[in-house]
Scaffold this active site. Sequence first.
Site, PDB file in Angstrom:
ATOM      1  N   GLY A   1       0.832  -1.200   0.000  1.00 51.14           N
ATOM      2  CA  GLY A   1       0.000   0.000   0.000  1.00 51.14           C
ATOM      3  C   GLY A   1       0.859   1.238   0.000  1.00 51.14           C
ATOM      4  O   GLY A   1       2.087   1.177  -0.160  1.00 51.14           O
TER       5      GLY A   1
ATOM      6  N   ASP B   1     -10.097   6.853   7.430  1.00 55.21           N
ATOM      7  CA  ASP B   1      -9.652   6.441   6.085  1.00 55.21           C
ATOM      8  C   ASP B   1     -10.507   5.286   5.579  1.00 55.21           C
ATOM      9  O   ASP B   1     -10.001   4.297   5.053  1.00 55.21           O
ATOM     10  CB  ASP B   1      -8.169   6.044   6.122  1.00 55.21           C
ATOM     11  CG  ASP B   1      -7.560   5.976   4.719  1.00 55.21           C
ATOM     12  OD1 ASP B   1      -8.099   6.646   3.817  1.00 55.21           O
ATOM     13  OD2 ASP B   1      -6.555   5.273   4.537  1.00 55.21           O
TER      14      ASP B   1
END
Length: 726
Positions: A21, A135
């Site tokens: 990520g 998030d």
Amino acid sequence: MIKIGMMIGDRYEILEKIGTGGMSDVYKAKCHKLNRFVAVKVLKQEFSENANFVSKFRTEAQAAAGLMHPNIVNVYDVGEENGIYYIVMELVEGITLKKYIEKKARLSYKEAVSIAIQVSMGIEAAHNNHIIHRDIKPQNIIISRDGKVKVTDFGIAKAATSNTITSNVMGSVHYTSPEQARGGYSDEKSDVYSLGITMFEMLTGRVPFNGETTVAIAIKHIQEEMPSPKEFVPEIPDSVEGIVLKCCQKSPDRRYQNMQEVIGDLKQSLMYPDENFVVQNDPDLEGGTRTITPSDMEQIKRRTTYKENYEYEEHEEHVEQKENKEMMRLRSDVDEFYEDETEEGDDYDYNPKMERVTTFLALIGGVVICVIVIVLVINVFDAQGSNVNSDNSSGPIITSEPTAGPSVSDEAKYVKMPDLKDKSVEDARNELTNVYGLKSEVIYEESDTVAVGMVISTNISAGSDVEEGSTVIITASAGPQAFPVPDVLELSYEEAYGRLTQEGFVVTRAEGYSDDVEKGYVISQVPSAETRVAKGTNITVTVSIGKERVWVPKLIGMSEQDGTIAAIEAGLQIGSVAQVYNSEFEEGLICYQSYSQGSYVEPGSALDIKVSKGPEDTPQPQVTYRFNGSIMAPTAEEAPDYVAGTEISITLIADDGMVLLDTKTSSFPQAANYYGMKAAAGTITMSYTVTTGGTTSTDPVTGETITVPGMTEPRSFTRRVEFTPE
């Protein structure tokens, strides 16, 4: 750097890389203490070097470790080892919601709502523990193979949003709330907004706002009206549309105030998808008088009828206890009174319920008339005193045009233009409208010095007289000027570094294995080529260190069958198998392996083993030796021209001629574990090559440049090592 086969925290064995990520890499690992598989999320180097980020990361991850819920990827452990910061999490076999949406193009409303309910339940559990995700996005939602939906990355998100991290690293700008885009305070309702955007993508297969840069997308979240998902998929039910739009209101006060409200409406939408039961919050109207529309009245009647029928059928005795006995007696007396009057032959058709309604409406009418009279009186007094202002007034200063203007009755009113510099666009526009009676328009320009969404200047200077109702042009910051990232894939690291730094970017080097890209050349870059970012942004380039090498497991002490299986699982092969007498190991157990545990070799390498036949019939006392240690990199005294990262051939030969180690590597230290040696010492030989510099000269006759290339020369040195008696 994380390597396959290494141990972290003396308990987690890294098995394979399963994902990557913006901020971390994820590995599958085995916890040897609890004998279970886990996921280990390791922070990337650029974040590990930020002390402020690491501190917040630890605090938030430890808080997230206290969360235990079926719809949350649970955090087991947090730690640090040799500059490597990691989180140990529950290993969920499945795919992310993002990939699931991409696979199916878009989801049916029933499937989307079902997933949203599970996500909401996980977020609600976090909110109840005072943890905000910040998030929420499809990439952070995992659907397991058995259909369970789990939210991940609790803790790391808050640490990230507390630092200055570019949106291309976060990958979240498509789902960020307006208050987060402005850099302001965020709370539980920020997660509600991000959930609404995620539902929009599930239902339509696309995000509501897109743009060429992350700044442009963030500005759309702040300014542009949220499109309806029905514009893209008309068959979406009204209730589901209403839930998405309520979640995605610009103002947090107009959204759902908690996840419990979201879950309630989502469950109701599964039962009554076509009903419009979603109540839109309007804080400006909640305290005012509102006319009841026919549709509102019909809905109230329907709800009242349903409630009365339900209470009568299911809770008849409870309803009777809740009624006020005195009111029931009064109603009974009134009804009996009018029944008696009717029986005596009175032709007057009198309805007591209508009388109460009439009385109530009369009272309401009286209150409305009183309010109108008060408002008119206040306006009269304001008109008389509008030209008188106290110097100590806290409001705007009203002035009249000083000369030859219209008559007093038509005279324009002026206010002093306030100083809006360094205020947010939202605060500035609210101040102009609510305090000064001015209109406003906003234009954005790129700025390297002013934060995104903050006012740079106005077309009217502060302190100037401006007529009420005029429009002020506000120039606001759209963030730093963005530039495309050069493409450095398959360039040498030196070439990539030079090109990126020349363009004004900061370079961070990472390393990885590659079967296709030559050693020393770039495998990947983050952000990717042509992504537009600000100058000074950190660009991470991953450089090939050659073909992948596998970690050699310990086979000594295993049976031949178990050792063979362990070698194959590690990506190796079993070479020659010899049967030898050995008094230390029982018959059938491996007592020797040609590559020591912890060393790295090419995949598919043959590992020779020896299997014990047990002790000899007439064993002779014999001293044996072992060597347990690490082979370190060459020192400056041993190899003055050695450069770190250069591949070296290493051999370790015992004094009796037994070859204990024969391998090539570019990373140190190298683990060495050997047992049952008859010799008391051995010699380590390290060999490598260096390239001497070439020469360039000019032919004095022709003027031609003559280049003599450098020469490759071998180098080697030896070390003596002493073994320890067993």
